[in-house]
Every structure is written in C-alpha cells, then in structure tokens.
Write a protein that holds these residues in place. Structure first.
Motif, PDB file in Angstrom:
ATOM      1  N   LEU A   1       7.269  -8.781  10.132  1.00  0.00           N
ATOM      2  CA  LEU A   1       6.487  -7.807   9.381  1.00  0.00           C
ATOM      3  C   LEU A   1       5.200  -8.393   8.817  1.00  0.00           C
ATOM      4  CD1 LEU A   1       9.246  -5.814   7.453  1.00  0.00           C
ATOM      5  CD2 LEU A   1       8.043  -5.195   9.548  1.00  0.00           C
ATOM      6  N   ASP A   2       5.199  -9.669   8.450  1.00  0.00           N
ATOM      7  CA  ASP A   2       3.990 -10.239   7.866  1.00  0.00           C
ATOM      8  C   ASP A   2       2.832 -10.226   8.856  1.00  0.00           C
ATOM      9  OD1 ASP A   2       5.380 -12.068   9.410  1.00  0.00           O
ATOM     10  OD2 ASP A   2       4.678 -13.792   8.270  1.00  0.00           O
ATOM     11  N   THR A   3       3.147 -10.251  10.156  1.00  0.00           N
ATOM     12  CA  THR A   3       2.111 -10.127  11.182  1.00  0.00           C
ATOM     13  C   THR A   3       1.943  -8.688  11.633  1.00  0.00           C
ATOM     14  OG1 THR A   3       2.577 -12.358  11.984  1.00  0.00           O
ATOM     15  CG2 THR A   3       1.402 -10.893  13.482  1.00  0.00           C
ATOM     16  N   ALA A   4       3.063  -7.970  11.760  1.00  0.00           N
ATOM     17  CA  ALA A   4       3.024  -6.621  12.325  1.00  0.00           C
ATOM     18  C   ALA A   4       2.320  -5.626  11.416  1.00  0.00           C
ATOM     19  CB  ALA A   4       4.446  -6.147  12.622  1.00  0.00           C
TER      20      ALA A   4
ATOM     21  N   ILE B   1       9.450  -0.670  15.086  1.00  0.00           N
ATOM     22  CA  ILE B   1       9.917  -2.009  14.731  1.00  0.00           C
ATOM     23  C   ILE B   1       9.672  -2.260  13.243  1.00  0.00           C
ATOM     24  CG2 ILE B   1       9.542  -4.477  15.109  1.00  0.00           C
ATOM     25  CD1 ILE B   1       8.772  -3.797  17.996  1.00  0.00           C
ATOM     26  N   VAL B   2       8.488  -1.888  12.771  1.00  0.00           N
ATOM     27  CA  VAL B   2       8.155  -2.049  11.361  1.00  0.00           C
ATOM     28  C   VAL B   2       9.037  -1.154  10.501  1.00  0.00           C
ATOM     29  CG1 VAL B   2       6.359  -1.634   9.639  1.00  0.00           C
ATOM     30  CG2 VAL B   2       5.789  -2.798  11.786  1.00  0.00           C
ATOM     31  N   SER B   3       9.204   0.080  10.915  1.00  0.00           N
ATOM     32  CA  SER B   3       9.986   1.030  10.131  1.00  0.00           C
ATOM     33  C   SER B   3      11.427   0.576   9.947  1.00  0.00           C
ATOM     34  CB  SER B   3       9.945   2.401  10.811  1.00  0.00           C
ATOM     35  OG  SER B   3      10.648   3.355  10.056  1.00  0.00           O
ATOM     36  N   SER B   4      11.965  -0.121  10.947  1.00  0.00           N
ATOM     37  CA  SER B   4      13.354  -0.579  10.874  1.00  0.00           C
ATOM     38  C   SER B   4      13.501  -1.926  10.188  1.00  0.00           C
ATOM     39  CB  SER B   4      13.945  -0.656  12.283  1.00  0.00           C
ATOM     40  OG  SER B   4      13.244  -1.617  13.069  1.00  0.00           O
ATOM     41  N   GLY B   5      12.377  -2.473   9.680  1.00  0.00           N
ATOM     42  CA  GLY B   5      12.452  -3.762   8.983  1.00  0.00           C
ATOM     43  C   GLY B   5      12.527  -4.943   9.911  1.00  0.00           C
ATOM     44  N   GLY B   6      11.758  -4.914  10.994  1.00  0.00           N
ATOM     45  CA  GLY B   6      11.771  -5.997  11.969  1.00  0.00           C
ATOM     46  C   GLY B   6      11.431  -7.349  11.357  1.00  0.00           C
TER      47      GLY B   6
ATOM     48  N   LEU C   1       2.828   1.584   2.895  1.00  0.00           N
ATOM     49  CA  LEU C   1       3.377   1.946   1.584  1.00  0.00           C
ATOM     50  C   LEU C   1       4.884   1.701   1.521  1.00  0.00           C
ATOM     51  CD1 LEU C   1       1.527   5.239   0.604  1.00  0.00           C
ATOM     52  CD2 LEU C   1       1.238   2.957  -0.385  1.00  0.00           C
ATOM     53  N   GLN C   2       5.564   1.991   2.610  1.00  0.00           N
ATOM     54  CA  GLN C   2       7.004   1.737   2.658  1.00  0.00           C
ATOM     55  C   GLN C   2       7.292   0.255   2.434  1.00  0.00           C
ATOM     56  OE1 GLN C   2       9.238   3.334   6.111  1.00  0.00           O
ATOM     57  NE2 GLN C   2      10.043   1.258   6.375  1.00  0.00           N
ATOM     58  N   ALA C   3       6.483  -0.591   3.047  1.00  0.00           N
ATOM     59  CA  ALA C   3       6.678  -2.033   2.887  1.00  0.00           C
ATOM     60  C   ALA C   3       6.389  -2.479   1.455  1.00  0.00           C
ATOM     61  CB  ALA C   3       5.777  -2.788   3.871  1.00  0.00           C
ATOM     62  N   ILE C   4       5.363  -1.901   0.827  1.00  0.00           N
ATOM     63  CA  ILE C   4       5.041  -2.250  -0.552  1.00  0.00           C
ATOM     64  C   ILE C   4       6.173  -1.846  -1.486  1.00  0.00           C
ATOM     65  CG2 ILE C   4       3.506  -1.681  -2.481  1.00  0.00           C
ATOM     66  CD1 ILE C   4       1.218  -1.551  -0.433  1.00  0.00           C
ATOM     67  N   GLU C   5       6.786  -0.722  -1.221  1.00  0.00           N
ATOM     68  CA  GLU C   5       7.851  -0.225  -2.099  1.00  0.00           C
ATOM     69  C   GLU C   5       9.168  -0.963  -1.904  1.00  0.00           C
ATOM     70  OE1 GLU C   5       8.042   3.885  -1.177  1.00  0.00           O
ATOM     71  OE2 GLU C   5       6.076   4.359  -2.060  1.00  0.00           O
TER      72      GLU C   5
ATOM     73  N   GLY D   1       6.430 -11.551   0.517  1.00  0.00           N
ATOM     74  CA  GLY D   1       5.535 -11.838   1.627  1.00  0.00           C
ATOM     75  C   GLY D   1       5.167 -10.602   2.416  1.00  0.00           C
ATOM     76  N   VAL D   2       6.121  -9.671   2.550  1.00  0.00           N
ATOM     77  CA  VAL D   2       5.866  -8.434   3.269  1.00  0.00           C
ATOM     78  C   VAL D   2       4.915  -7.545   2.468  1.00  0.00           C
ATOM     79  CG1 VAL D   2       6.949  -6.297   4.069  1.00  0.00           C
ATOM     80  CG2 VAL D   2       8.004  -8.511   4.571  1.00  0.00           C
ATOM     81  N   ARG D   3       5.096  -7.497   1.149  1.00  0.00           N
ATOM     82  CA  ARG D   3       4.184  -6.698   0.328  1.00  0.00           C
ATOM     83  C   ARG D   3       2.756  -7.223   0.425  1.00  0.00           C
ATOM     84  NH1 ARG D   3       8.641  -6.002  -3.317  1.00  0.00           N
ATOM     85  NH2 ARG D   3       8.158  -7.953  -4.376  1.00  0.00           N
ATOM     86  N   VAL D   4       2.608  -8.536   0.418  1.00  0.00           N
ATOM     87  CA  VAL D   4       1.268  -9.110   0.550  1.00  0.00           C
ATOM     88  C   VAL D   4       0.646  -8.709   1.882  1.00  0.00           C
ATOM     89  CG1 VAL D   4      -0.006 -11.275   0.809  1.00  0.00           C
ATOM     90  CG2 VAL D   4       1.688 -11.041  -1.010  1.00  0.00           C
TER      91      VAL D   4
END
Length: 594
Positions: free
Chosen positions: A149-152, A141-146, A169-173, A178-181
């Motif tokens: 994400l801020d909770t997952a 779910i996270v990998s597909s950009g669900g 790291l994928q989310a940071i990039e 909000g997702v990076r945080v």
C-alpha cells in the motif's frame, strides 16, 4: 562510438570473462555507456537479476542506451511471463515506448512475489496517466488491504487522479502509520483536485495521538489542497502552541514553503527525488498573500524561543518572505538570540537588491555594516584539526596489527583521528557499513551520489574518515534518505579547509537514527572516480574497525532535511539559505538548547 579510450574498452571486455557474475554485468553496463554491445548477453540476463535495483534501474538504462540492439530483446521479453517481463517494460519506457508495458504491469501485479508486485505498482505510478489501464486492477488490491500500500496508494493517485480519493481516505481512516503517510502523499500530489478532503486532512494534523511523520505529511498535503495559502497558514499557526519541538520545527518549515519568496525551481535530476516525491512536488503549494503581516508576526514571536532549532527555522521562514517580509526587518535586527551570521543573511534576503546595471551608482543601503565575509557558514561543518605527527607513533603501532580482520583497538587516539591518519599517511580508502564481519566486499549495492555511472552496483568508498563514519552509523531503516556533501572551502584569510554538509530526513532524525557500525579499511588500487570513488570488482579489506555513535565527533552536527530540488536555490550570495533541498534544522535532540 561514445568517447572512451581503447584502454577502457579493453579492460571491460576482459572483465566479461571474469568468474564473478556481477563483475561481468558491471563490465557490460560500462561497455553500454561507451556504446559497445559486446556485453549484450550479460545485460539481457541481468533483466532477471535477483536484486530489484539492478534489474529495474541499472540494466534497463544500459539496454536502452544501445538502441535497437538492446530494445529488440526488451520488446520480446515484455510479452513473456517471468521475472524479466517488468524490467523489459521499464527498458522500453526509457525510449518512450508503451506497447506491452501496461500489460506487463498488470500481469506482475498478480505475481506471487511481494517485491515484484511493489515494483509493478511503482512503475505504474511513474508512468502516471499513461498507465490508466492499471487503475482497475490496482484499486481492488488497495481496497482489500494489499501488502504494497505504501507504493500503491501514491500510484493510484498518479494514474487515476480524483478517482483515487475514496481509497486514499479509506487508508487514512483505517491504515497503519506508514499507509496513512502514503495516502496523504497521494492526496498532496492531486493538489486542488483533492480540495474536497481538506477537512479530513486537517484532522490528521490536529490529532495529537498520531506520529510526527503523519502530522507533517498532513501539513504538507494541506499546503497543496487548501483553499488558499492564508487558510493553510492560519490552520498551522493554530497548531503551533500545541506542538512539541519536532512538530513545531516542521510546521515552521511548512510555513516557509508557502511564503511568497520561497524558491520554486523545477528539479532537473532524473534520479532524485524518487517518483513519489516528484509526484507530490508536482502540485504547487498555495501561497500566503493577504495574511502576510499576521504570519510574519507569528514567526517573529519564535525568534526568542529557548530552542535554537525553533529560532533558526523561524528566521529562515521569515527570510523566505523576501522583500514582502520587510516589515520584520526591525524585529530581526533586534532579536537578541539570533546568531550574527544567520541574522546577516536573513536581513540581506529581506533587504533591497543592489543594482547590477553597468555604470549605475550604488546608493548606501541599511545593511552595509554587515560582514560580507561572515564565516564559518551555519550550514557547513569544518574539518577538525589533527596533529598527525603527534599521533603517528600510536597509529603506526595499531596499524601494524592489521591482518584483514577486526582490529583490537588499544591506542588512546580517537578512532576518527586514527582513520584520518590512515587515509592521509597510507593512502587507504574507507567504507562505512552497518554490517560487521564481511571478509570480501562485493559490488552489490548502489549509490545515486554522482549520477548515472554511480547508479550501477559497486563498492563505494571515501577518502575521508568523518564521511565514512557518517555513512556507517546512520540507521537507514529509520530515515528515508541521506543528503550530504564534502568539498574544500576557503577561510577569509585564504586558508583551505575541508567542509561538510551532513543531513538526514528531518522526520527520521527525530528518532536519533544512529547505530554501531564497521569501517572497512580498503586498498585504493581498484577504485576510480565514477561520480564517487567506486570499485566494480570485489575488494578484500586490509582491516575492519568497529565504531559506535559516540566515536563520531560530528554526531550533533547532523542536520534534518526535507526532500526538495537538489540544485542550489540561493547561490553563494545567501550562504546560510543556500540549499533548500537540504534545508536544515539545527543538529539533533541533545543539542536543541545550545
């Protein structure tokens, strides 16, 4: 049966027949607190309540308090598809049962409702490694950009440890701010387990195109995943000259948190901070050791900065070195722009401790000249004085127009003084809200202000105008939390005075999160003290008064705070360093140079 009067039991049993469903549920919860299961049917139905805070927080705890009388229903519902399945799982976690819980979380992660999926990820994060079976479901779910994400992302780190690093790291990039945080928080919670990504996180701190919240989250993560406190301090000090005022203040605060004397006591509260913050703080920060003198030198340079907030936070950072910071005593003593009360407490923190051994003779110390009764405290705002007799005629004329709706405010009295007058002379209570025009207030919201009993839905009010206005004007979507308090203090001459501590999340305060609000003026008869003044039944206002931020006389005395332990860290001995959980930056942007 838990101790409770027969009058209370009779009142809440009577409320079980109220036509308002929320009143019946509130009664059932209160009865459960008194070990009475008469409202059990309402509680079981409450597991499917439309409000997540009610079905996932209030009701599960109440059911768990009833023991097997409530748990038998949770054990049945945890295996049934439906809205009540995840709340039933949470009920079981209150007593340490996990049978069926992971299955309920996995099932809810596939729910079509986005809020339900977020709640499932959150519960998995709270359980940590005990919910390891959720990882392989949540990771795709996270990998597909669900959409949660801020909770997952922190949840993945909590339950999967280092397995979560590639996704973080994928989310940071690739993710939005909000997702990076959230991803940075996940890495921070892993501590040294995420040491391999120190360079990528440091790059976030150095990226001037990113937001304040992202860069501060990176700095906080570095303190926990860095190779040493000295390496982290060097990185932060390098970033200071290129920082704007808010980032500079935040970085000074970060240096303080890796200082050798920063207090690190475990948080005992079960309701604050929320699990994501507890997960971050579960990883201990790396401490400054070999580079103490160099860091102190960098901090001392800021004691003469033009910005009051910068000076103040640099001074607090020096204080958190404790006895290891004694090399800075001379500079703190001579710093011309430090306020005397703040200098007083910083020097006391750096100085020698007085012997407490009975019968020991105290030797004169270098700080004996300091005023031990310095007042007012820098962290506290005191009640402005009001001559109620002077404004009485105008206030009574305005109050005579009250008819339950909006007041057409026509008198030449500041609105806060008018509201203060009504509290003092008419015994009303006040509720500040961003929502205008409500005809009847209903117990739908909740507050964590006073512990478990105030966690249930209610109408919350205060008997003080300035606190009600504070709650009303703060834009909650711009700050992740508020922290505040009010009490009666004593001046050195013994006179009593009302004192305040008003704070909001530091990163959010940078955006000046203030908006127009409505103060609801309420009758006091249905309110009782449940941690704070609370009505569990609907209330019809006596009047409503619209206010703007400019009506609030303490607007520039709202502090920025960092999430941390609620408990007082330094005690009364160090008044200005008293509360690390509400460790402040001085005021907001307009007064930065005052």
């Amino acid at each position: 049966m838990r101790r409770g009067t027969e009058r209370e039991l009779a009142k809440f049993r009577d409320w079980l027949n109220d036509p308002d469903a929320q009143v019946r549920l509130n009664a059932a919860v209160r009865l459960a607190y008194l070990d009475c299961a008469d409202g059990l049917a309402e509680l079981v139905a409450g597991l499917a309540h439309s409000e997540g805070a009610i079905r996932l927080v209030q009701v599960p705890e109440a059911l768990a308090l009833l023991g097997d009388r409530g748990l038998v229903h949770a054990r049945e519902l945890v295996r049934r598809p439906g809205v009540a399945r995840l709340p039933a799982a949470r009920t079981l976690t209150h007593v340490g049962e996990v049978d069926g819980v992971v299955e309920a979380i996995v099932a809810t992660l596939g729910d079509p409702n986005e809020t339900s999926r977020r709640e499932a990820a959150s519960l998995a994060g709270e359980l940590g490694p005990a919910a390891a079976g959720v990882f392989d479901v949540l990771a795709p779910i996270v990998s597909s950009g669900g959409d949660q994400l801020d909770t997952a992302l922190p949840a993945l780190a909590s339950i999967g440890g280092k397995r979560a690093i590639p996704l973080l790291l994928q989310a940071i990039e690739n993710g939005p701010a909000g997702v990076r945080v959230a991803a940075l928080h996940g890495l921070a919670g892993l501590g040294l387990g995420a040491a391999e990504v120190y360079g990528q996180v440091a790059a976030v701190l150095d990226d001037a195109s990113l937001s304040l919240r992202e860069r501060l989250a990176a700095a906080q993560a570095l303190t926990r995943i860095g190779p040493s406190g000295d390496a982290v301090a060097a990185r932060i000090i390098t970033a200071l000259p290129r920082s704007d005022r808010w980032l500079r203040i935040g970085l000074l605060r970060t240096l303080a948190q890796i200082a050798p004397g920063y207090p690190r006591r475990p948080e005992v509260s079960q309701v604050w901070p929320l699990w994501e913050s507890k997960f971050v703080h579960s990883a201990p920060p790396q401490l400054i050791s070999r580079s103490r003198d160099g860091v102190l030198s960098a901090l001392v340079e800021h004691l003469d900065h033009d910005d009051h907030d910068v000076r103040r936070n640099a001074a607090l950072a020096v204080a958190f070195f404790g006895r290891a910071g004694r090399a800075a005593i001379d500079q703190v003593t001579k710093a011309p722009r430090l306020s005397e009360p703040l200098r007083h407490d910083v020097l006391r923190r750096l100085g020698p401790r007085t012997s407490t051994v009975a019968g020991s003779e105290r030797r004169p110390g270098p700080f004996d000249h300091l005023d031990q009764g310095a007042w007012p405290w820098d962290l506290h705002v005191t009640q402005p004085t009001v001559d109620l007799d002077r404004i009485s005629a105008d206030c009574e004329r305005q109050w005579a127009q009250a008819s339950g709706g909006d007041l057409n405010y026509r008198i030449d009295v500041p609105k806060w003084e008018f509201l203060h007058y009504l509290v003092e002379r008419h015994g009303v209570l006040l509720h500040g809200s961003p929502t205008p025009g409500v005809g009847i207030l209903t117990p739908r919201s909740r507050s964590w202000g006073g512990g478990r009993t105030s966690g249930q839905p209610g109408i919350f009010a205060v008997d003080h105008a300035l606190m009600a206005m504070y709650f009303g004007i703060m834009e909650r979507d711009k700050v992740s939390y508020l922290s505040n308090g009010i009490w009666t203090g004593s001046r050195p001459d013994g006179a009593a005075v009302r004192c305040f501590r008003l704070a909001a999340e530091f990163a959010g305060l940078a955006s000046r999160p203030f908006a127009n609000a409505t103060i609801y003026i309420l009758p006091a008869k249905t309110f009782t003290m449940m941690g704070e003044l609370t009505s569990l039944v609907p209330v019809q206002p006596l009047a409503r008064l619209t206010i703007s931020p400019s009506d609030y006389p303490l607007l520039e005395y709202v502090w920025g705070s960092d999430v941390g332990p609620l408990s007082t860290q330094f005690g009364e001995r160090f008044a200005f360093l008293q509360d690390v959980g509400i460790w402040p930056a001085k005021r907001s942007a307009q007064s930065a140079h005052k």
